[in-house]
Design an enzyme around this catalytic site. Structure first.
Site, PDB file in Angstrom:
ATOM      1  CG  ASP A  90      -0.188  -0.041   2.540  1.00 34.87           C
ATOM      2  OD1 ASP A  90       0.747  -0.866   2.660  1.00 34.87           O
ATOM      3  OD2 ASP A  90      -0.522   0.736   3.448  1.00 34.87           O
ATOM      4  CD  GLU A 153       4.323   0.851   6.866  1.00 27.94           C
ATOM      5  OE1 GLU A 153       5.272   1.120   7.619  1.00 27.94           O
ATOM      6  OE2 GLU A 153       3.868   1.680   6.045  1.00 27.94           O
TER       7      GLU A 153
END
Length: 470
Positions: A90, A153
């Site tokens: 991400d 994250e």
């Protein structure tokens, strides 16, 4: 080690075009968290990135697993003990002001440009090919190597929370998501809201909406406020606006739309762990609003709170939480987002607190200021610091690999304000991808990675995994 490094470098060159190609392709996937869909808990783009890397891992000959779209892994070896490499797919939003398309993965002057190429897509591809290189050498492994692909994250780590309910938490490993030579300590991380309510009844200038920032862990590069202003005050507002720009050089813009006035403050984005490298558009806006005529007493009070206790400061001293220690330095205080309407305003804050203190101490330090100003604090996350002593075997092995591979005998392990997946392990550190002296461009516009650095870290990660598992 030097003999093996030569072999790893030769194999890296064999895969050169594939490593570059797949890094570009991964960057072209806009994996910013979006609305969840069935089987895609963090949205379509994030899921596409996960599926892409798992498919690539299978094509390279690895066994893979996908945990309901939350995370996945690729395995090399069959040992009972696991050495983990934790990467994330991400990315934070791209922001504005890019010279090259943020999701283009274009190469200019031997640099790959794109959101996430440093943080953490280039390192993810490099780590996977490092495993492929080890597989090609036939080196007998005493431990299993597991490359874990995370997908949350940048937001809340819900991915690993779910993943570790299905698979055991590895005891040791590293995350290629910071800097070389090695990060052996990371500050604690908090994300919380500061919320205040204001009364704008009978005000000549009313804040209808204020918004700014893309993520808590980014320095906001833009902040916009929509004002409803009485016609007889517009001239005074314009004079105040022009005077503010001349005096500060902040270059705010104003647009008069008859009954509404739109003011925009530009900033410079940076990682939330290093806010001193950016320019906070929210703080610039609040400094101007303190001089804007016609606002209600309640609005002026809250703006005054912000400017007195936060303002342009990045270490929390005026908020009562300006702690520091010899191990990791000063606390970091970044206001990453703001949103507000006619009734309330909410600032979202990201702190990075020193390794030797606890998160509760930060809250206690701020409590008197918040109480005096009637500000509500809403905690979203508080992640404890990470610390692995320099003398630990994990640190010593990786430092030996780095020194022999690079010839850099002077750089030492250090601590950072950033947070990586290393703290998800029983004992983990961050290892690369930035080499000493390189500019930190994660979470900033024009993020890029040199092609040769991408290849260099691939062979370095192969040597590191061989040392830890072979």
């Amino acid at each position: 080690m030097k003999q093996y490094m030569k072999q790893y470098m030769e194999l890296t060159n064999r895969y050169r075009e594939s490593i570059i190609h797949h890094s570009q392709q991964l960057v072209r996937i806009k994996s910013v968290e979006s609305e969840p869909l069935p089987g895609m808990p963090f949205g379509e783009g994030v899921n596409q990135a996960l599926v892409y890397m798992l498919q690539l891992a299978r094509e390279l000959g690895f066994e893979t697993a996908n945990v309901d779209g939350y995370a996945g892994h690729a395995d090399l070896g069959t040992g009972e003990e696991i050495v983990a490499v934790l990467v994330h797919l991400d990315v934070v939003p791209e922001g504005t002001g890019w010279e090259h398309p943020p999701y283009g993965g274009e190469i200019h002057d031997d640099k790959i440009y794109g959101r996430g190429i440093i943080d953490d897509k280039g390192p993810a591809v490099a780590s996977l090919y490092a495993m492929k290189i080890l597989a090609d050498t036939g080196l007998p492994l005493q431990k299993k190597i597991r490359l874990i692909f995370g997908t949350d994250e940048e937001s809340g780590w819900k991915d690993l929370e779910v993943y570790f309910k299905h698979y055991p938490r590895p005891k040791t490993g590293f995350s290629p998501d910071a800097e070389f030579p090695l990060i052996h300590g990371e500050k604690g991380i908090q994300i919380f809201d500061l919320k205040g309510r204001w009364n704008q009844d009978n005000a000549d200038v009313v804040i209808e909406e204020i918004k700014g920032g893309n993520a808590p862990n980014m320095v906001p590069d833009s902040c916009c406020v929509k004002l409803a202003a009485a016609e007889n005050l517009k001239s005074a507002m314009s004079e105040s606006f022009l005077s503010f720009n001349r005096r500060t050089g902040f270059e705010l813009s104003m647009e008069d739309l008859q009954e509404k006035v739109i003011i925009t403050a530009p900033g410079v984005s940076a990682h939330g762990s290093t806010p001193e490298k950016g320019k906070n558009a929210i703080s610039h806006m609040l400094l101007f609003l303190a001089e804007c005529p016609g606002l209600s007493e309640g609005v002026s009070r809250l703006i005054g709170f912000y400017n007195q206790h936060i303002g342009l400061e990045v270490n929390g001293k005026a908020m009562g939480c300006g702690y520091e220690d010899d191990v990791s330095g000063k606390l970091v205080f970044n206001v990453g987002q703001v949103k507000g309407d006619q009734h309330e305003i909410t600032w979202t804050v990201n702190t990075r607190y020193p390794i030797t203190i606890e998160g509760e101490q930060v809250l206690k330090g701020m409590a008197p200021v918040l109480k005096r100003n009637n500000i509500e604090l809403i905690m979203h996350e508080d992640v404890e610091p990470l610390y692995v002593p320099k003398e630990d075997e994990l640190v010593q092995k990786l430092m030996q690999v780095y020194r022999e591979a690079t010839g850099d005998l002077t750089s030492e392990p250090f601590t950072i304000g950033g947070g990586t997946y290393a703290r998800a392990l029983d004992k983990g550190v961050a290892f690369g991808p930035l080499f000493p002296g390189q500019e930190e461009l994660a979470h900033q516009k024009n993020e890029f990675m040199k092609v040769e650095d991408l290849l260099r870290m691939t062979s370095l990660y192969a040597a590191a995994l061989a040392s830890l598992a072979g």
